[in-house]
Design an enzyme around this catalytic site. Structure first.
Site, PDB file in Angstrom:
ATOM      1  N   LYS A  70     -17.849 -38.537 -58.930  1.00 42.16           N
ATOM      2  CA  LYS A  70     -16.915 -38.342 -58.057  1.00 42.16           C
ATOM      3  C   LYS A  70     -17.078 -36.521 -57.963  1.00 42.16           C
ATOM      4  O   LYS A  70     -16.479 -35.653 -56.912  1.00 42.16           O
ATOM      5  CB  LYS A  70     -15.362 -38.204 -58.735  1.00 42.16           C
ATOM      6  CG  LYS A  70     -14.992 -39.648 -58.387  1.00 42.16           C
ATOM      7  CD  LYS A  70     -13.377 -39.872 -58.836  1.00 42.16           C
ATOM      8  CE  LYS A  70     -12.658 -41.053 -58.342  1.00 42.16           C
ATOM      9  NZ  LYS A  70     -11.357 -41.153 -58.615  1.00 42.16           N
ATOM     10  N   GLY A 245      -0.035 -49.022 -61.600  1.00 43.70           N
ATOM     11  CA  GLY A 245      -1.149 -48.040 -60.711  1.00 43.70           C
ATOM     12  C   GLY A 245      -1.667 -49.010 -59.610  1.00 43.70           C
ATOM     13  O   GLY A 245      -2.246 -48.596 -58.888  1.00 43.70           O
TER      14      GLY A 245
END
Ligand code: ATR
Length: 280
Positions: A70, A245
């Site tokens: 990322k 989530g």
């Protein structure tokens, strides 16, 4: 049906075998009759550079990016959108005719998930647990939405202090401050949001005092496996509303789909596909 004109999308990460993103995005492409396919690409760190070049040479139209790439993909990109600049991490790349544009849809996904569940962080006082990439993405989105105050608690205090440093000047109307665990109980807060990985094992709690001591209205955990973490169990037992989530996972994908295709995503179809993939 794959044809000579089928466009390629995918996810790069290592490992990627567990990802539900192909289920979500292929269901979305099919339902909108878009001639595209989404594949998992297992890319080891030493192959990241060649994989990024392959986005251009194979004309892959867009990818999601996951652990451990990322932050490492950033030097390979031509442009970064604001959410990626704020978080210092990219989870979505669009290939605009060879020009690679990176963004981060985690914060937007979080806010969309809140809204879908009927919540708004406007004027709320929030205790944010953690100071990693997810925390940064969520902090920026909360501040943008008009959260009243954000208290940051993290195992490593310096990382939380760095977030205050990075964000406070961008959002002068929002009070953003770090907090020591010893004074957590004296806080006047509405929500707790856990962005740490503590609770994934189904036993640990990210804070060591009973949340019944706070007058909370909502506790959010960005963990989705297990679906109810010990923190959420504790909150639920107190009659406090909870959110896991899964919504954020869905809506970061929805936002990525829209970033690539520039058209509204079929949210219900993607939600069904995600549920089937996760197994609930
Ligand atoms: P993500 O991108 O999911 O946010 P990350 O950037 O690695 O992942 O951040 C992980 C967060 O979880 C950090 O806030 C980390 O705390 P530290 O900054 O002190 O490392 C927190 N975290 C992870 N394991 C933890 C643990 N066992 N106890 C407390 N906090 C933990």
């Amino acid at each position: 049906m794959i044809t000579g004109t089928t466009q390629l999308y995918g996810i790069i990460g290592h490992p990627v075998y567990h990802t539900c993103s192909p289920s979500m995005h292929n269901a979305a492409f099919q339902s909108l009759e878009i001639d595209a396919v989404y594949l998992p690409f297992s890319v080891t760190p030493e192959h990241l550079a060649s994989a990024m070049e392959a986005l251009r040479s194979l004309q892959i139209q867009g990818v999601n990016v996951t652990i451990p790439h990322k932050t490492k993909v950033i030097p390979f990109l031509d442009e970064l959108e604001l959410p990626a600049l704020f978080t210092g991490a990219v989870n979505t790349i669009r290939n605009d005719q060879g020009r690679l544009i990176g963004t981060n849809t985690d914060g937007e996904g979080f806010i969309r998930a809140l809204h879908a569940a009927g919540y708004s962080s406007r004027n709320k006082r929030v205790l944010l647990l953690g100071a990693g990439g997810s925390s940064r993405a969520i902090l920026a989105s909360l501040a943008k939405e008009g959260t009243d105050a954000i208290f940051l608690f993290n195992r490593t205090l310096e990382k939380a202090e760095q977030l205050v440093c990075d964000f406070q000047s961008h959002f002068p109307t929002v009070s953003i401050q770090t907090i020591h665990e010893s004074v957590l109980q004296t806080l006047s807060i509405d929500w707790i949001i856990n962005t740490t990985s503590v609770g994934m094992n189904g036993t640990d709690l990210p804070i060591s005092f009973p949340i019944s001591l706070l007058s909370l209205t909502l506790v959010v955990d960005i963990i989705y496996h297990p679906p109810v973490t010990p923190l959420l169990q504790q909150a639920s037992a107190q009659g406090i509303s909870i959110l896991n989530g899964q919504g954020m996972l869905l809506h970061q994908g929805v936002a990525a789909f829209e970033f690539w295709t520039q058209q509204p995503a079929p949210v219900a179809i993607m939600a069904q596909a995600l549920c089937r993939c996760i197994g609930n």
